[in-house]
Design a protein around this motif. Structure first.
Motif, PDB file in Angstrom:
ATOM      1  N   ASP A  48       0.860  -1.199  -0.101  1.00 19.08           N
ATOM      2  CA  ASP A  48       0.080   0.039   0.009  1.00 19.08           C
ATOM      3  C   ASP A  48       0.916   1.153  -0.023  1.00 19.08           C
ATOM      4  N   PHE A  49       0.402   2.548  -0.506  1.00 21.02           N
ATOM      5  CA  PHE A  49       1.297   3.592  -0.378  1.00 21.02           C
ATOM      6  C   PHE A  49       0.300   4.780  -0.068  1.00 21.02           C
ATOM      7  N   ALA A  50       1.129   5.815   0.371  1.00 19.64           N
ATOM      8  CA  ALA A  50       0.104   7.132   0.311  1.00 19.64           C
ATOM      9  C   ALA A  50       1.212   8.084  -0.176  1.00 19.64           C
ATOM     10  N   TYR A  51       0.635   9.183  -0.726  1.00 21.74           N
ATOM     11  CA  TYR A  51       1.294  10.350  -1.378  1.00 21.74           C
ATOM     12  C   TYR A  51       1.206  11.547  -0.556  1.00 21.74           C
ATOM     13  N   GLY A  52       2.254  11.862   0.143  1.00 21.72           N
ATOM     14  CA  GLY A  52       2.263  12.996   0.973  1.00 21.72           C
ATOM     15  C   GLY A  52       3.551  14.141   0.600  1.00 21.72           C
ATOM     16  N   LEU A  53       3.285  15.012   1.330  1.00 14.59           N
ATOM     17  CA  LEU A  53       4.589  16.086   1.227  1.00 14.59           C
ATOM     18  C   LEU A  53       5.827  15.796   1.706  1.00 14.59           C
TER      19      LEU A  53
END
Length: 1450
Positions: free
Chosen positions: A517-522
């Motif tokens: 799974d992955f998340a897209y963040g700053l």
């Protein structure tokens, strides 16, 4: 979105299979002392004699990850060899100071590698023949590859395919098979066997050494290598031999004919039926007569446990076979057999006799194994422990098996032994490791430098520590070696003296998979006011990867963002250089060597439009322009050091100055001594290349001058090279190349190489200073597109290539006689054809660089930048052709030249170049007026080496293990100048100037590892990560982690009871010792992490109850009906896992996450929790409501602030919801087995209604909406590694009045996609002009996806015109490009239905993996193909470029 493009952005890194073999060199080549004509691939083994016989010949390592095949060679650094001074990883062991893997070649195949074997050749260490690689692909394709020196790559030597209508009878009516083909090879190399379709064995008969083909014999005599190859193949049907369920097979040692042992199960059983039916497996040994093609059964042994799954052939002189099961290990040969029980579950076939037990308890299911010595095998268990299995034998009779524990290590998927001193642990779940081992009898003698430490061979050392190993912590960095005793107490055994093993990790390959799974963040250092494409480098991907103790959070960034130290406004800058200067230079060689590595820069020279600034780089940057003798009245073209850094040379448009510190010692001017007015444009300097003591200058009119320095007097004179005095050929680009290093490399490729190497060896001992000089060459490109290399200072031509511009895959020296005529002929043809097609005439090389970085075996790279921004990248290699060619060349040159003998002798006749594809750089048009140099080399920026490419698409090219890694840098837009800076305050840093006029002084971040497709930072979790989400307001990452915990059995049993019914557990059938045993259970928790520059901090932990698994975590925005405000909450969905007797339940938990302003602590408080029926597997917020998938229902809740109340539900019959996606009021739901459902929510009647569904059966892995302007499509990935795109069209007749979703496209990805994420595409027009985008498709989104192979890619919508153009190009390329291993890209990308009924959908996805070959074919072919499909090369490249820009999200 009717059309889409599939694009890979990060290729697979998980290693599934690895094998070793002598592929690039034979055993004899690597075992001898340095030969005269040393092939570059052979390691130069100093002939050392020491305990253990030294490190013998080391084979290559062949590694397969997904569809990527890589071939490595092991480079060993001897102890005491003159190294570069740094300590290598792992201390000194057995006279070896370090070892590393170096890439030989890398291929992306059109098919996933199922299994590999190495066809080796009979013969001892003096064998001159090489091994071949046998690779098997899904259903039944087999390719045999060998290494071809002339192209420095793999070549297909034979292909065997057993698929299609002719071979359908082999499947016996079955459509789906549990596993792909399995390859094993006879240890003597007489044949290979491949098991396909579970019951058919294909025997590949090897060609005998004597009966080689005719031309091979000739090659053999002339010194070229020949590899083992396959002569013929035939099929054995194992069903005829009464075998039903084959589990494994292997070829055993020491038989006159090849003998294969097959492990098969007579009738199937399983754990639940073991009481009645056990010991169902047996092994049968078949003699394979390759002439009669008829197998005969020699011996067989039955009554093996049902969980036996693996065979291991015992090496000679013992022979026989080991059968590995989950609880036992058996040894069997014709004469003897023995067994070992590993735990209390092991039972013998007839329960009368007791099996000998191991001293500890272990389970061996899913283990990998290899042989370290002829009687010691290394096993790697499912927990990552290494075990050593010793066969205690007398003569050829094995008396018993001994098992002992060793280190803990990475969780391995495959092991390969490399020679007699190394093994490689290939892993899917962690970093793969190269480990050196040494074994001794009695107490092992450790070298004094080696500290004894207890520790594990773990791969995941913090990357910062791994990258900069200083001498002090090199020993503590890795486990240096620990004694392992294998006692054998048998008094009669001769070998009872104790065996000891020490291990040390030498190298590791980064792996970011499996991405769950992955998340897209700053990012932490994000720039808030960036815009356009530079805004993209504010983001990073935070991925869940690994498993168990190898679990980690991988932070991936596609583009590099250096850490800024300081920033200055500096408008109008054109170039920057840093130079060294020391007043009192010591001349002693040693101190000089030490000083050179770590000397600080003295001056920074900045060139503006019409003036030059000079700054002193001491503690502070101070401008000293007025007080120095530098030329400051105009712009500078280049600056550098000469004469061992004693002088500085500064070149400006009309001349040059030599300076000692700030005082000028010499002033030169170009263009003759005539009066000022007559100076024409011709004498303006355009380009400069500086290599001590020469300066090469290219003028505006294409002529060349060279400044030759005299080191004794430190004076310089201007010459025009003799080769260019009378020449009319105009030079378009030129560079100097300094071939230095431990030994000059290019010298080896010359035909009189034996002379030069002999001499340098002799000089070597006397004076090491002279040895450092190396050779200098001048590389020149003409306007005609030809490339020539001269030696400096004589300017004899040593290498010539006619059409360098066209970018052929291989460059070799064309002999000097003929080209003149050919070139004229070629010219006329081109002029005639120019009217018909796009002209390639104006294409020329605008910049050249030939670079070789430090490293004992490094070979030079050659880069050329063309007018349209294409970068040609070549890697040099050495190939000694047969002797026939040289005679011809000699005679030709003798007729043509005066000094025939001298010229022909010194040509680099054995030098060749192979072209290397560059993955991620984006081309940019270079305007002809500006001649700013774009390539800047660096030797040490934070310990990395490579070069920086400036321009509007700046990128870093870094060199690791002889492989280029390209990392773009988007954060500042266009960069006009770049240089290295090493001062007190900025250690091994860099300076660059952006086109906006900002000068930035930076350092590279040390926490990322750059030896990967993308820079990656791994944060170890010591647990398995499952799901991660991003909380944007607070910049936090909540993630689910499970950690295995040992618990007593009775506790585990009591948790399996349904609390409501409340049964008492019965302990009748448990003995007392079984109750006190422990059992491993996964405990779940939600951790909330905050990103930081070092290791990330865990700010809060939310534990789950016993037997409760957290399944999903999401940030949701709910509309609070009582306060009429939106609240952002953390929602967790869980399930109780209590065995099959208890009804499934789950909990929904809501938490508020607040940051305390005073001490920045994170406060997490539970707002709500409720138990529901069924597992809560997916959550989403839908217009302020909370949508929960609980078991077989989907329920929509509204939030009152204290309570969730159901508003609507849908019974669309899902079994288990894998993913929920929401756009506006539409819901897309993916089920584990029932494909996808498309629902909508209507606020008025408060109802969830099913709009349409896919009627096929599909095991979904992930789903997402794809938005292209106003069209909405539904994308789903399934467990057959396909991606399908559906659309909802109620007006179409075939949609059954809108009940059925229609297929829009289908595609085979070749990897399991675990997650899609929708990201808005950038409009390319926005980036170019900065004006408002013209295209109406602004609302265009692409899907970024991650897979279990560690690869990342995207699916992006295309408009129809572009799609049609690229699709017709793709069809052309299928035939225009030779494919590795003979695989067909078309069949690889076809939808796999695994035997289920499936109606083929439209092929409306283009494969960018295939399109990337377009840039690699020669220029003329590119133009021709473009013309055939009715378009131009520029148009195609612009489409591909726009796609790359539109999808550069990171």
């Amino acid at each position: 979105m009717s059309y889409a493009a599939y694009k890979m952005m990060h290729w697979p890194t998980t290693i599934d299979t690895c094998v070793s073999g002598f592929v690039t060199h034979s055993r004899s080549e690597s075992a001898q002392a340095p030969q005269l004509h040393t092939d570059d691939l052979d390691s130069d083994w100093p002939s050392r004699r020491r305990r253990g016989g030294g490190i013998g010949p080391t084979p290559n390592l062949i590694v397969a990850s997904g569809n990527v095949l890589e071939l490595y060679v092991v480079r060993v650094q001897e102890e005491g060899a003159r190294s570069s001074g740094e300590l290598k990883r792992g201390g000194v062991m057995d006279g070896v100071a370090g070892a590393s893997l170096e890439l030989v070649c890398h291929y992306r195949l059109h098919g996933n590698v199922e299994s590999m074997g190495v066809l080796s050749v009979e013969g001892g260490d003096d064998s001159r023949r090489r091994d071949s690689i046998i690779i098997a692909f899904k259903d039944a394709k087999i390719s045999v590859l060998e290494f071809d020196d002339s192209i420095h790559g793999l070549r297909t030597s034979s292909m065997h395919c057993f698929e299609g209508p002719d071979w359908r009878h082999l499947k016996r009516g079955r459509e789906s098979f549990a596993r792909g083909p399995l390859v094993k090879v006879d240890p003597q190399g007489r044949c290979g066997g491949v098991l396909v379709y579970d019951l058919q064995m294909i025997i590949l008969k090897a060609a005998q050494a004597g009966s080689a083909l005719v031309q091979d014999e000739d090659a053999f005599s002339s010194g070229a290598a020949i590899s083992a190859h396959i002569a013929s193949s035939y099929i054995i049907n194992l069903r005829d031999l009464d075998m039903k369920h084959v589990k494994d097979f292997i070829f055993v040692h020491d038989y006159i004919e090849p003998v294969v042992v097959v492990l098969h199960e007579r009738e199937l059983t399983w754990a639940g039926r073991v009481v009645w039916k056990h010991h169902t497996c047996m092994i049968s040994a078949l003699s394979i007569s390759t002439t009669l093609k008829q197998p005969t059964l020699i011996w067989s042994i039955g009554n093996l446990p049902h969980d036996a799954y693996k065979l291991l052939a015992v090496p000679s002189p013992i022979g026989g076979v080991l059968v590995i099961g989950a609880n036992t290990i058996h040894y069997h040969s014709e004469s003897a057999s023995c067994a070992l029980a590993l735990n209390s579950y092991a039972a013998s076939a007839d329960s009368s006799q007791e099996l000998p037990r191991a001293t500890f308890s272990v389970e061996l299911d899913a283990a990998s194994a290899t042989w370290l010595l002829k009687d010691v095998a290394l096993l790697s268990t499912k927990t990552g422990e290494l075990l050593l299995l010793t066969l205690v034998y007398d003569g050829r009779v094995v008396q018993r098996l001994d098992l002992s524990k060793s280190k803990a290590s990475v969780l391995t998927s495959d092991i390969a032994t490399l020679g007699n001193s190394f093994f490689f642990l290939g892993s899917r779940l962690g970093d793969s490791l190269l480990v050196q081992f040494t074994s001794g009898l009695g107490s092992s003698v450790l070298s004094p430098g080696l500290k004894e430490e207890v520790g594990d061979i773990e791969g995941d050392v913090p990357s910062a520590k791994r990258l900069k190993v200083s001498s002090s912590d090199a020993l503590q960095d890795m486990v240096s070696g620990e004694e392992l005793s294998l006692y054998s107490s048998a008094p009669n055994n001769a070998e009872s003296s104790q065996k000891t093993f020490s291990f040390t990790v030498r190298d590791s390959l980064t792996n970011v998979g499996p991405l769950k799974d992955f998340a897209y963040g700053l990012r932490i250092n994000a720039d808030a006011n960036a815009s356009g494409i530079s805004k993209q480098s504010n983001y990073e991907l935070v991925c869940c990867s690994g498993h168990g103790k190898n679990g980690a959070l991988c932070v991936l960034q596609q583009s590099i963002r250096p850490e800024m130290i300081t920033e200055v406004e500096l408008p109008g800058c054109k170039g920057i250089w840093t130079v060294y200067h020391k007043n009192a230079r010591s001349h002693s060689v040693d101190s000089l060597k030490m000083a050179l590595d770590d000397e600080y820069h003295a001056y920074l020279i900045i060139s503006m439009e019409a003036r030059t600034m000079v700054l002193e780089t001491a503690d502070h940057l101070t401008e000293v322009t007025e007080s120095v003798d530098y030329f400051v009245q105009g712009r500078t073209i280049a600056a550098g050091n000469l004469f061992g850094r004693r002088r500085v040379v500064q070149v400006f448009e009309r001349g040059a100055r030599i300076l000692d510190g700030s005082f000028m010692t010499q002033d030169l001017s170009f263009g003759g001594s005539s009066s000022e007015t007559s100076r024409s444009e011709s004498s303006t300097v355009m380009h400069v290349s500086i290599v001590d003591p020469y300066v090469l200058v290219r003028m505006a009119d294409g002529s060349i001058q060279i400044l030759v320095g005299d080191p004794s007097s430190c004076m310089v004179s201007v010459n025009t090279p003799s080769a260019f005095q009378s020449s009319t050929k105009s030079v378009s680009a030129c560079t100097l190349y300094h071939d230095k290093g431990p030994e000059p490399w290019l010298r080896k490729t010359s035909t009189d190489a034996w002379l030069s190497t002999g001499i340098s060896e002799a000089i070597d001992g006397a004076d090491s200073g002279a040895h450092e000089q190396g050779d200098i060459y001048c590389v020149v490109c003409y306007e005609t597109g030809a490339l020539e290399i001269f030696d400096v200072p004589n300017f004899n031509s040593v290498f010539f290539v006619d059409k360098f511009v066209s970018g052929k895959t291989h460059l070799l020296d064309t002999c000097m006689g003929e080209p003149a005529k050919d070139m004229m002929k070629g010219m006329n043809e081109e002029v005639a054809g120019a009217g018909r097609k796009e002209s390639t005439q104006n294409m020329k090389v605008v910049e050249l660089a030939m670079l070789r970085w430090s490293g004992h075996h490094s070979r030079p790279f050659l880069f050329g930048i063309l007018t349209d921004g294409t970068i040609l990248c070549y890697h040099a290699y050495l190939f000694e052709g047969p002797d026939g060619t040289s005679k011809l060349e000699d005679s030709v040159s003798a007729q043509n030249s005066v000094g025939a003998s001298s010229i022909s002798a010194s040509r680099l006749r054995n030098l060749r170049f192979v072209r290397i594809p560059l993955d991620t750089y984006t081309r940019e048009e270079t305007s002809s007026e500006t001649s700013c140099q774009r390539i800047t080399t660096f030797k040490n920026i934070s310990g990395y080496q490579g070069f920086f490419l400036s321009g509007s698409r700046p990128a870093w090219f870094m060199v690791f293990r002889e492989r280029l890694r390209v990392h773009p840098q988007l954060c500042d837009g266009s960069i006009v100048a770049f240089t290295v800076l090493h001062t007190v305050n900025c250690n091994h840093g860099l300076i660059y100037v952006t086109s906006q006029g900002n000068l930035k002084i930076c350092q590279l971040s040390s926490i990322s590892s750059y030896d990967n497709y993308w820079p990656v930072q791994k944060i170890p979790l010591k647990g398995t990560p499952h799901q991660v989400t991003y909380f944007a307001e607070r910049n936090l990452y909540p993630l689910i982690v499970s950690v295995p915990v040992q618990k007593p059995v009775n506790q585990v049993l009591s948790s399996l009871v349904d609390q409501e019914v409340g049964h008492q557990i019965e302990n009748h059938n448990l003995s007392s010792d079984e109750i006190h045993r422990t059992y491993s259970v996964d405990e779940f928790e939600v951790r909330i992490l905050e990103p930081s520059n070092g290791p990330w901090q865990v700010k809060a932990t939310i534990p789950m109850q016993t037997a409760e698994n957290a399944l999903t975590v999401r940030m949701v925005t709910l509309f609070n009906t009582s306060t009429k405000e939106n609240e952002t909450l953390l929602a967790v969905g869980t399930a109780y896992v209590q065995g099959e007797d208890v009804a499934g339940r789950g909990r929904i938990l809501l938490f508020s996450v607040v940051k305390n302003p005073e001490n920045s602590q994170i406060l997490v408080s539970e707002v709500y929790s409720k138990e529901l029926k069924g597992a809560i597997s997916a959550l989403a917020s839908l217009q302020g409501h909370l949508l929960i998938a609980s078991g077989p229902k989907i329920i929509l809740h509204k939030w009152t602030g204290t309570e969730l109340t159901g508003v609507a539900f849908s019974d669309a019959p899902p079994l288990y919801v894998v993913s929920l996606n929401i756009v506006k009021n539409f819901i897309l739901l993916g089920d584990i087995h029932k494909s996808i459902y498309f629902l909508s929510w209507k606020e008025q009647g408060a109802q969830l209604s099913l709009l349409a569904k896919d009627f096929g059966s599909l095991d979904c892995f992930s789903t997402e909406f794809l938005i292209d302007g106003s069209t909405l499509s539904l994308v789903v990935a399934d467990e057959q590694k396909n991606v399908q795109i559906f659309y909802y069209a109620p007006k179409m007749s075939e949609s059954w009045k809108g009940q059925k979703l229609l297929s829009r496209a289908e595609f085979h990805v070749g990897a399991l996609v675990t997650k899609f994420m929708r990201l808005q595409m950038l409009s390319p027009s926005l980036d170019r002009s900065g004006a408002a985008p013209v295209s109406d498709k602004t609302n265009r989104f692409a899907l970024l996806f991650a897979t279990l192979d560690g690869s990342i890619g995207c699916i992006a919508p295309l408009d129809e015109l572009t799609f049609r153009r690229l699709q017709s190009l793709q069809k052309k390329l299928v035939d225009a490009v030779p494919h590795v291993a003979g695989l067909n890209p078309k069949s690889f990308r076809q939808f796999r239905s695994d035997g289920k009924a499936h109606r083929p959908g439209p092929e409306s996805i283009v494969d960018c993996e295939m399109l990337s070959y377009y840039e690699m074919i020669p220029l003329e072919e590119q133009v021709e193909i473009a013309q055939q499909i009715g378009t131009t090369r520029a148009q195609i490249l612009s489409n591909l470029n726009d796609l790359t820009l539109g999808t550069s999200f990171l």
